[in-house]
Design a protein around this motif. Structure first.
Motif, PDB file in Angstrom:
ATOM      1  N   GLN A  27       3.556  13.980 -13.531  1.00 53.94           N
ATOM      2  CA  GLN A  27       2.551  14.629 -14.383  1.00 53.94           C
ATOM      3  C   GLN A  27       2.656  16.150 -14.252  1.00 53.94           C
ATOM      4  O   GLN A  27       2.556  16.888 -15.235  1.00 53.94           O
ATOM      5  CB  GLN A  27       1.138  14.163 -14.004  1.00 53.94           C
ATOM      6  N   GLN A  28       2.862  16.571 -12.962  1.00 54.87           N
ATOM      7  CA  GLN A  28       2.991  18.024 -12.755  1.00 54.87           C
ATOM      8  C   GLN A  28       4.222  18.571 -13.490  1.00 54.87           C
ATOM      9  O   GLN A  28       4.172  19.609 -14.140  1.00 54.87           O
ATOM     10  CB  GLN A  28       3.104  18.330 -11.253  1.00 54.87           C
ATOM     11  N   LYS A  29       5.320  17.751 -13.341  1.00 52.29           N
ATOM     12  CA  LYS A  29       6.559  18.179 -14.022  1.00 52.29           C
ATOM     13  C   LYS A  29       6.332  18.291 -15.517  1.00 52.29           C
ATOM     14  O   LYS A  29       6.756  19.245 -16.163  1.00 52.29           O
ATOM     15  CB  LYS A  29       7.672  17.141 -13.774  1.00 52.29           C
ATOM     16  N   SER A  30       5.665  17.280 -16.074  1.00 54.27           N
ATOM     17  CA  SER A  30       5.491  17.297 -17.520  1.00 54.27           C
ATOM     18  C   SER A  30       4.591  18.457 -17.939  1.00 54.27           C
ATOM     19  O   SER A  30       4.807  19.061 -18.988  1.00 54.27           O
ATOM     20  CB  SER A  30       5.020  15.921 -17.967  1.00 54.27           C
ATOM     21  N   VAL A  54       0.850  -1.204   0.000  1.00 51.52           N
ATOM     22  CA  VAL A  54       0.000   0.000   0.000  1.00 51.52           C
ATOM     23  C   VAL A  54       0.883   1.250   0.000  1.00 51.52           C
ATOM     24  O   VAL A  54       0.627   2.211  -0.727  1.00 51.52           O
ATOM     25  CB  VAL A  54      -0.949  -0.017   1.224  1.00 51.52           C
ATOM     26  N   LEU A  55       1.934   1.164   0.824  1.00 47.04           N
ATOM     27  CA  LEU A  55       2.849   2.318   0.878  1.00 47.04           C
ATOM     28  C   LEU A  55       3.520   2.554  -0.472  1.00 47.04           C
ATOM     29  O   LEU A  55       3.606   3.676  -0.963  1.00 47.04           O
ATOM     30  CB  LEU A  55       3.930   2.092   1.953  1.00 47.04           C
ATOM     31  N   TYR A  56       3.985   1.434  -1.090  1.00 49.32           N
ATOM     32  CA  TYR A  56       4.614   1.555  -2.409  1.00 49.32           C
ATOM     33  C   TYR A  56       3.654   2.194  -3.404  1.00 49.32           C
ATOM     34  O   TYR A  56       4.013   3.087  -4.177  1.00 49.32           O
ATOM     35  CB  TYR A  56       5.027   0.169  -2.951  1.00 49.32           C
ATOM     36  N   ALA A  57       2.424   1.671  -3.370  1.00 50.58           N
ATOM     37  CA  ALA A  57       1.414   2.171  -4.314  1.00 50.58           C
ATOM     38  C   ALA A  57       1.202   3.661  -4.104  1.00 50.58           C
ATOM     39  O   ALA A  57       1.086   4.441  -5.059  1.00 50.58           O
ATOM     40  CB  ALA A  57       0.097   1.421  -4.111  1.00 50.58           C
ATOM     41  N   LYS A  58       1.176   4.042  -2.810  1.00 46.34           N
ATOM     42  CA  LYS A  58       0.977   5.457  -2.490  1.00 46.34           C
ATOM     43  C   LYS A  58       2.156   6.294  -3.021  1.00 46.34           C
ATOM     44  O   LYS A  58       1.972   7.341  -3.660  1.00 46.34           O
ATOM     45  CB  LYS A  58       0.866   5.618  -0.965  1.00 46.34           C
ATOM     46  N   ASP A  59       3.368   5.733  -2.757  1.00 48.36           N
ATOM     47  CA  ASP A  59       4.571   6.433  -3.249  1.00 48.36           C
ATOM     48  C   ASP A  59       4.544   6.570  -4.771  1.00 48.36           C
ATOM     49  O   ASP A  59       4.840   7.637  -5.317  1.00 48.36           O
ATOM     50  CB  ASP A  59       5.843   5.660  -2.870  1.00 48.36           C
ATOM     51  N   LEU A  60       4.194   5.436  -5.395  1.00 45.00           N
ATOM     52  CA  LEU A  60       4.155   5.428  -6.862  1.00 45.00           C
ATOM     53  C   LEU A  60       3.159   6.455  -7.388  1.00 45.00           C
ATOM     54  O   LEU A  60       3.409   7.177  -8.345  1.00 45.00           O
ATOM     55  CB  LEU A  60       3.756   4.045  -7.379  1.00 45.00           C
ATOM     56  N   ASN A  61       2.007   6.487  -6.689  1.00 47.70           N
ATOM     57  CA  ASN A  61       0.978   7.436  -7.091  1.00 47.70           C
ATOM     58  C   ASN A  61       1.479   8.871  -6.956  1.00 47.70           C
ATOM     59  O   ASN A  61       1.310   9.700  -7.861  1.00 47.70           O
ATOM     60  CB  ASN A  61      -0.271   7.200  -6.230  1.00 47.70           C
ATOM     61  N   LEU A  83       4.533   9.784  -6.960  1.00 49.43           N
ATOM     62  CA  LEU A  83       5.563   9.979  -7.985  1.00 49.43           C
ATOM     63  C   LEU A  83       4.921  10.310  -9.336  1.00 49.43           C
ATOM     64  O   LEU A  83       5.333  11.238 -10.043  1.00 49.43           O
ATOM     65  CB  LEU A  83       6.386   8.690  -8.104  1.00 49.43           C
ATOM     66  N   LEU A  84       3.862   9.552  -9.626  1.00 43.30           N
ATOM     67  CA  LEU A  84       3.162   9.755 -10.884  1.00 43.30           C
ATOM     68  C   LEU A  84       2.589  11.166 -10.962  1.00 43.30           C
ATOM     69  O   LEU A  84       2.728  11.869 -11.972  1.00 43.30           O
ATOM     70  CB  LEU A  84       2.041   8.707 -11.001  1.00 43.30           C
ATOM     71  N   VAL A  85       1.949  11.583  -9.833  1.00 47.57           N
ATOM     72  CA  VAL A  85       1.367  12.934  -9.800  1.00 47.57           C
ATOM     73  C   VAL A  85       2.459  13.981 -10.011  1.00 47.57           C
ATOM     74  O   VAL A  85       2.317  14.914 -10.800  1.00 47.57           O
ATOM     75  CB  VAL A  85       0.613  13.156  -8.451  1.00 47.57           C
TER      76      VAL A  85
END
Ligand SMILES: [Fe+2]
Ligand SMILES: [Fe+2]
Length: 283
Positions: A39-42, A25-32, A34-36
């Motif tokens: 996306q913001q960076k892009s 769950v923590l990984y998924a949260k981190d990944l999420n 990271l993804l956000v």
């Protein structure tokens, strides 16, 4: 009684599974997250990219405006040239066709000795101003019938300096080249010219070109003190000398070039002839 896996909870296994699950769950949260963040960076990159494109467009527009201004400025300088040249012609026996021919001879010679198209064009545009300094010579000297005395010659010999002063101080490359030519178009390779008695490579190239082509055209034209000479006679005078003109007056490299392309000079002279005048020539 047989043991079933359900009926025997494995506490350790459950603990491990729970731990792994919460880790996942923590990984998924981190990944999420990271993804956000990515996306913001892009999005930021996209915005920056758009901004850069806008800057590039602005720069291009500014460059085009500057180019237009520069070409308008160059046109204004050319206008100055034409007016200054006109002013000097009022004072002198030299004609508009002489000035046009000078430009063409200069460009042919310049290209033959290896100048670039732009460099040769610069001399083409600047050469017409070689005698603008004559506007500063008193009419009683410029229009005097009969020979000039020594003092009057000394004043005439100042016209390169007067011309250079008229053309000095401009940021235009054209007027700066014209200034250099005006100042040095009576200097001679062997150091016997005026006003500074410059010698050899010490004479700017534009001055050396115009000195040679001006001599050719003056010899081919009728003057109060001499008749018009034929092309063959002028070539002979320039290449072998007479009582006024010596081959040592000219840059040897340019005289060699003249020897090769002298026929082009004859064509230019015939094509840009004096108005209504087929001058008799002396062979
Ligand atoms: Fe002159
Ligand atoms: Fe001239």
């Amino acid at each position: 009684m047989a043991l079933s896996s359900k009926s025997i909870p494995d506490d350790d296994l459950n603990v491990q599974l729970r731990a792994a699950k919460s880790q996942l769950v923590l990984y998924a949260k981190d990944l999420n997250e990271l993804l956000v963040r990515e996306q913001q960076k892009s999005k930021k990159l996209e915005a920056t990219n758009k901004q850069m494109q806008a800057y590039a467009q602005d720069l291009n527009a500014a460059y085009q405006t500057e180019r237009q201004k520069t070409s308008e400025l160059e046109k204004a300088y050319m206008d100055t040239v034409v007016r200054l040249t006109l002013a000097s012609r009022y004072k002198d026996e030299e004609t508009g066709t002489h000035i046009q021919r000078l430009s063409h001879y200069s460009k042919s010679l310049g290209l033959y000795i290896g100048l670039s198209e732009d460099e040769a064009q610069l001399i083409f545009d600047a050469a017409p101003m070689h005698d603008v300094g004559k506007v500063s010579i008193p009419d009683m000297i410029m229009q005097k019938r009969g020979p000039l005395d020594e003092q009057e010659w000394d004043i005439i010999k100042q016209h390169p300096v007067f011309g250079a002063n008229l053309l000095a101080g401009s940021p235009s490359q054209l007027l700066e080249t014209a200034r250099e030519i005006a100042l040095t178009h009576h200097e001679r390779w062997d150091g016997t010219g005026y006003p500074q008695g410059l010698k050899g490579d010490g004479i700017p190239l534009g001055g050396r070109v115009v000195m040679l082509v001006d001599t050719y055209d003056a010899l081919r034209s009728r003057r109060p003190y001499k008749p018009a000479f034929s092309h063959a006679k002028v070539c002979d005078i320039m290449l072998n000398g007479d009582d006024r003109t010596r081959p040592t007056h000219f840059d040897p490299q340019m005289l060699d070039a003249f020897r090769e392309i002298h026929e082009q000079f004859d064509v230019i002279f015939s094509e840009i002839a004096e108005e209504g005048m087929a001058a008799p020539t002396i062979d």
